[in-house]
Design an enzyme around this catalytic site. Structure first.
Site, short mmCIF file in Angstrom:
data_model
loop_
_atom_site.label_atom_id
_atom_site.label_comp_id
_atom_site.label_asym_id
_atom_site.label_seq_id
_atom_site.Cartn_x
_atom_site.Cartn_y
_atom_site.Cartn_z
N GLN A 97 0.81 -1.21 0.00
CA GLN A 97 0.00 0.00 0.00
C GLN A 97 0.84 1.26 0.00
OE1 GLN A 97 -2.64 -0.34 3.38
NE2 GLN A 97 -3.58 -2.23 2.62
N HIS A 159 -1.28 0.28 5.66
CA HIS A 159 -1.95 1.25 6.54
C HIS A 159 -1.11 2.52 6.78
CE1 HIS A 159 -5.12 -1.63 8.47
NE2 HIS A 159 -5.00 -1.80 7.15
#
Length: 381
Positions: A97, A159
């Protein structure tokens, strides 16, 4: 050059009545609006983007688009994606991510020519969410200055949060993720994981940040108890800050953000762990803010805008949320005190949607999330 989806053989399915499909919801007397009579045209403005993450509009009508894969792209007024990547970015940790994320123009961009962008930096075993500013001159970045990075360093590539919003006083809010394996840190006031932070444009600390009277607290903190917030806006109509964040397995949230508040993660959530195990027995707890809206199953909210344009006057003040897993653009009727109803748009595209912005022309712009990402523009039909 712009390309209307309506010109394609399946285009008839993409000029649609709003309100196609429903999602299960779990709290706050949530409802879905009946089918609207408004018809929306979708035009493809740009193709060939590699996992685009965010966009911003330049005063001359061009657009800057970030790609998570570590590139900054320039799109002309006519929708042409220039082959040349914008040079001058710092080193970016691209994995999972992580990568290049949000981008925003300084409020005084016309004179300062400064842009702000968030990105992951470091290594697999020790990385951070970083925030930098730079001058955008002659289609290049220069005078790059890192003004903030989350602490402590974390391992892994999940995250990061990474969305930005300027407040009327021109200070900057930045969302930060909990690092996935570090979720307890979202309640730890000594660090900046799982928080929303507030800094001046040079990275210094505003003298009215809410935790400055607590010597052990990180001075940048604005709010805490967040999981992975990937949407934040300042709503000029209601003069409030709204954010959303990914829950685990269910429990995606929309929150009204106020300085000093605790939003509960991981002590409070309506979601389950990915294994199906209970994260916590609490869905409410004294001293922790309840969300305005939740989604279960998760839609994976990824971008957020408040509609302030003129093309859709009936939607003025409404919130728009792009969803990755949910593959829809969610319109939330927002009154300033509560969210009343929800409507899903773009469901027939069947694409992961990464970001949504309101253009200076009043159109709604949406980025799709893929290795062949597209920029779409929504206008009344």
């Amino acid at each position: 050059m712009f390309c209307s989806i309506l010109s394609r053989p399946f285009g008839a399915t993409l000029v649609f009545l709003a309100g196609l499909g429903f999602l299960p919801v779990v709290s706050h007397a949530q409802t879905t609006e009946p089918t609207s009579t408004e018809r929306v045209q979708i035009d493809v403005i740009t193709t060939g983007l590699n996992y685009p993450w965010a966009l911003t509009f330049l005063p001359d009508g061009r657009m800057l688009i970030t790609e998570r894969t570590g590139h900054l792209r320039l799109v002309t007024q006519d929708g042409v994606l220039l082959d040349r990547r914008v040079p001058g970015l710092p080193d970016i940790y691209v994995s999972g991510q992580g990568g290049l994320q949000d981008i925003a123009l300084a409020p005084d961009f016309a004179t300062s020519q400064r842009v702000f962008f968030s990105y992951s930096c470091g290594t697999e075993q020790a990385n951070h969410l970083c925030l930098a500013s730079a001058r955008f001159v002659d289609d290049s970045l220069s005078e790059v200055q890192e003004i903030f990075r989350t602490q402590p360093a974390k391992a892994g590539s999940a995250h990061y949060g990474g969305r930005m919003a300027f407040l009327p006083d021109q200070t900057l809010l930045l969302t930060t993720g909990d690092g996935f394996d570090y979720r307890e840190q979202a309640q730890n006031r000594t660090n900046t994981l799982g928080k929303i932070v507030r800094v001046e444009q040079d990275g210094s600390i505003p003298n009215d940040n809410p935790f400055l009277d607590q010597p052990e607290a990180a001075p940048e903190l604005y709010s805490l108890g967040h999981r992975n917030p990937q949407g934040i806006v300042y709503d000029p109509i209601t003069q409030q800050v709204i954010s959303h964040e990914h829950g685990p397995r269910g429990g995606d949230e929309v929150n009204r953000i106020q300085a000093g508040n605790n939003y509960g993660w991981p002590i409070v959530t309506t979601g389950l762990d990915y294994t199906g195990a209970m994260v916590t027995p609490f869905q409410q707890r004294a001293g922790m803010q309840e969300p305005l809206w939740t989604w279960t199953p998760s839609i994976a909210p990824s971008g957020l805008a408040v509609y302030t344009g003129d093309l859709f006057p009936q939607w003025r003040g409404h919130l728009f949320v792009t969803a990755l897993a949910g593959k829809a653009l969610h319109r939330l009727k927002w009154t300033g005190n509560q969210i009343l109803t929800e409507e899903r748009l773009l469901v027939n595209l069947d694409e992961r949607l990464r970001d949504v912005r309101v253009g200076p022309d009043g159109a709604i712009y949406v980025l799709t999330d893929s290795a062949e990402g597209r920029l779409l523009r929504l206008t009344p039909n």
